[in-house]
Write a protein that holds these residues in place. Structure first.
Motif, PDB file in Angstrom:
ATOM      1  N   ALA A 262     -11.418 -21.627 -18.875  1.00 31.73           N
ATOM      2  CA  ALA A 262     -12.868 -21.792 -18.763  1.00 31.73           C
ATOM      3  C   ALA A 262     -13.444 -22.339 -20.069  1.00 31.73           C
ATOM      4  CB  ALA A 262     -13.529 -20.460 -18.408  1.00 31.73           C
ATOM      5  N   HIS A 263     -12.914 -21.872 -21.189  1.00 30.48           N
ATOM      6  CA  HIS A 263     -13.378 -22.375 -22.492  1.00 30.48           C
ATOM      7  C   HIS A 263     -13.068 -23.863 -22.634  1.00 30.48           C
ATOM      8  CE1 HIS A 263     -14.562 -22.230 -26.665  1.00 30.48           C
ATOM      9  NE2 HIS A 263     -13.410 -22.779 -27.004  1.00 30.48           N
ATOM     10  N   GLU A 264     -11.861 -24.269 -22.219  1.00 32.75           N
ATOM     11  CA  GLU A 264     -11.502 -25.695 -22.274  1.00 32.75           C
ATOM     12  C   GLU A 264     -12.403 -26.523 -21.365  1.00 32.75           C
ATOM     13  OE1 GLU A 264      -7.378 -26.103 -21.295  1.00 32.75           O
ATOM     14  OE2 GLU A 264      -6.731 -24.878 -22.999  1.00 32.75           O
ATOM     15  N   GLN A 265     -12.659 -26.025 -20.159  1.00 28.40           N
ATOM     16  CA  GLN A 265     -13.536 -26.748 -19.238  1.00 28.40           C
ATOM     17  C   GLN A 265     -14.944 -26.863 -19.805  1.00 28.40           C
ATOM     18  OE1 GLN A 265     -13.337 -24.749 -15.483  1.00 28.40           O
ATOM     19  NE2 GLN A 265     -11.368 -25.651 -14.932  1.00 28.40           N
ATOM     20  N   GLN A 266     -15.419 -25.810 -20.444  1.00 26.03           N
ATOM     21  CA  GLN A 266     -16.757 -25.833 -21.032  1.00 26.03           C
ATOM     22  C   GLN A 266     -16.817 -26.839 -22.177  1.00 26.03           C
ATOM     23  OE1 GLN A 266     -19.458 -24.133 -19.747  1.00 26.03           O
ATOM     24  NE2 GLN A 266     -20.469 -25.597 -21.063  1.00 26.03           N
ATOM     25  N   ALA A 267     -15.760 -26.896 -22.981  1.00 28.40           N
ATOM     26  CA  ALA A 267     -15.722 -27.865 -24.081  1.00 28.40           C
ATOM     27  C   ALA A 267     -15.732 -29.290 -23.526  1.00 28.40           C
ATOM     28  CB  ALA A 267     -14.488 -27.634 -24.948  1.00 28.40           C
TER      29      ALA A 267
ATOM     30  N   ALA B  42     -16.983 -30.219 -20.630  1.00 28.08           N
ATOM     31  CA  ALA B  42     -18.317 -30.451 -20.070  1.00 28.08           C
ATOM     32  C   ALA B  42     -19.328 -30.739 -21.182  1.00 28.08           C
ATOM     33  CB  ALA B  42     -18.765 -29.248 -19.245  1.00 28.08           C
ATOM     34  N   ASP B  43     -19.212 -30.004 -22.290  1.00 30.07           N
ATOM     35  CA  ASP B  43     -20.117 -30.246 -23.416  1.00 30.07           C
ATOM     36  C   ASP B  43     -19.899 -31.643 -24.002  1.00 30.07           C
ATOM     37  OD1 ASP B  43     -21.187 -27.737 -23.062  1.00 30.07           O
ATOM     38  OD2 ASP B  43     -20.070 -26.812 -24.724  1.00 30.07           O
ATOM     39  N   ALA B  44     -18.639 -32.076 -24.093  1.00 25.51           N
ATOM     40  CA  ALA B  44     -18.350 -33.416 -24.601  1.00 25.51           C
ATOM     41  C   ALA B  44     -18.904 -34.479 -23.649  1.00 25.51           C
ATOM     42  CB  ALA B  44     -16.845 -33.607 -24.780  1.00 25.51           C
ATOM     43  N   GLY B  45     -18.754 -34.245 -22.350  1.00 28.70           N
ATOM     44  CA  GLY B  45     -19.321 -35.170 -21.365  1.00 28.70           C
ATOM     45  C   GLY B  45     -20.834 -35.225 -21.460  1.00 28.70           C
ATOM     46  N   ALA B  46     -21.456 -34.072 -21.687  1.00 29.88           N
ATOM     47  CA  ALA B  46     -22.915 -34.032 -21.825  1.00 29.88           C
ATOM     48  C   ALA B  46     -23.361 -34.788 -23.076  1.00 29.88           C
ATOM     49  CB  ALA B  46     -23.398 -32.584 -21.881  1.00 29.88           C
TER      50      ALA B  46
ATOM     51  N   ALA C  33     -26.551 -27.038 -16.292  1.00 29.46           N
ATOM     52  CA  ALA C  33     -26.626 -25.811 -15.486  1.00 29.46           C
ATOM     53  C   ALA C  33     -25.546 -25.811 -14.405  1.00 29.46           C
ATOM     54  CB  ALA C  33     -28.007 -25.683 -14.854  1.00 29.46           C
ATOM     55  N   TYR C  34     -25.342 -26.950 -13.762  1.00 25.78           N
ATOM     56  CA  TYR C  34     -24.301 -27.051 -12.734  1.00 25.78           C
ATOM     57  C   TYR C  34     -22.928 -26.820 -13.350  1.00 25.78           C
ATOM     58  CZ  TYR C  34     -20.928 -29.059  -9.544  1.00 25.78           C
ATOM     59  OH  TYR C  34     -19.832 -29.253  -8.761  1.00 25.78           O
ATOM     60  N   ASP C  35     -22.657 -27.459 -14.493  1.00 22.27           N
ATOM     61  CA  ASP C  35     -21.351 -27.292 -15.137  1.00 22.27           C
ATOM     62  C   ASP C  35     -21.110 -25.840 -15.515  1.00 22.27           C
ATOM     63  OD1 ASP C  35     -20.643 -29.947 -14.910  1.00 22.27           O
ATOM     64  OD2 ASP C  35     -21.291 -30.485 -16.945  1.00 22.27           O
TER      65      ASP C  35
ATOM     66  N   ARG D 170     -20.523 -23.777 -12.315  1.00 22.21           N
ATOM     67  CA  ARG D 170     -19.232 -24.102 -11.709  1.00 22.21           C
ATOM     68  C   ARG D 170     -18.092 -23.485 -12.513  1.00 22.21           C
ATOM     69  NH1 ARG D 170     -15.841 -27.829 -13.105  1.00 22.21           N
ATOM     70  NH2 ARG D 170     -14.203 -28.445 -11.679  1.00 22.21           N
ATOM     71  N   ILE D 171     -18.136 -23.635 -13.825  1.00 22.21           N
ATOM     72  CA  ILE D 171     -17.076 -23.090 -14.675  1.00 22.21           C
ATOM     73  C   ILE D 171     -17.058 -21.567 -14.589  1.00 22.21           C
ATOM     74  CG2 ILE D 171     -16.356 -22.817 -17.083  1.00 22.21           C
ATOM     75  CD1 ILE D 171     -17.397 -25.743 -17.475  1.00 22.21           C
ATOM     76  N   ALA D 172     -18.224 -20.942 -14.608  1.00 24.65           N
ATOM     77  CA  ALA D 172     -18.298 -19.480 -14.499  1.00 24.65           C
ATOM     78  C   ALA D 172     -17.773 -19.021 -13.139  1.00 24.65           C
ATOM     79  CB  ALA D 172     -19.727 -19.001 -14.704  1.00 24.65           C
ATOM     80  N   GLY D 173     -18.114 -19.739 -12.086  1.00 24.58           N
ATOM     81  CA  GLY D 173     -17.619 -19.377 -10.752  1.00 24.58           C
ATOM     82  C   GLY D 173     -16.115 -19.503 -10.648  1.00 24.58           C
TER      83      GLY D 173
END
Length: 168
Positions: free
Chosen positions: A73-78, A80-84, A145-147, A150-153
């Protein structure tokens, strides 16, 4: 001694021998029962130790699976943050281009009608530039918010599956 005396003694000897045999049988039975109880207790302790070991291993497996889910989840969040951040940079470039377009639309010249049209076009381009900026900001917030949701789910689902699914 009379015949009765010998018979009484013989009878007492027979009763005493039966009593001795009975007592010996009881002591042997008690010893066997104690041995069986000790074996059962030893087996129970062994089963308890093995059960505790199994529970510790299961707890360790669950903790490792939970840590794996958290790291994922941490990798996915990173990501998503890079994409943002990339999307923010692209939005800023688009906004800058719209601002440049708005600045270049005006047509200064001797004709007052052309000048008025140029000012109207500049105002329209500025309004469009502002709308574009607001749209980019709103889209960025919605995407973030979607990212996050989704990652939390997915992390929640992974943690749940790690708890309920047996190893293997």
């Amino acid at each position: 001694m009379s015949g009765w005396g010998v018979r009484v003694i013989a009878l007492l000897l027979v009763v005493a021998s039966y009593w001795g045999a009975y007592q010996h049988g009881r002591s042997v039975e008690r010893a066997e029962a104690g041995q069986a109880s000790a074996q059962r207790d030893s087996g129970d302790r062994l089963a308890e130790v093995l059960g505790e070991r199994g529970e510790r291993q299961e707890e360790q497996r669950r903790a490792e699976a939970h840590e794996e889910v958290r790291a994922n989840a941490h990798e996915q969040q990173a990501a998503a943050d890079a994409g943002a951040a990339d999307a923010d940079a692209a939005g800023q470039r688009l906004h800058d281009a719209a601002t440049d377009l708005a600045a270049s639309v005006s047509c200064p010249g001797p004709d007052p009608a052309a000048a008025a049209r140029g000012q109207a076009a500049t105002r329209a381009a500025m309004v469009l530039s502002d709308l574009l900026r607001r749209s980019v900001e709103t889209n960025r917030e919605l995407a973030a918010a979607y990212d996050h949701a989704r990652i939390a789910g997915l992390a929640c689902e992974g943690a749940y599956n790690a708890l309920i699914k047996p190893p293997g």
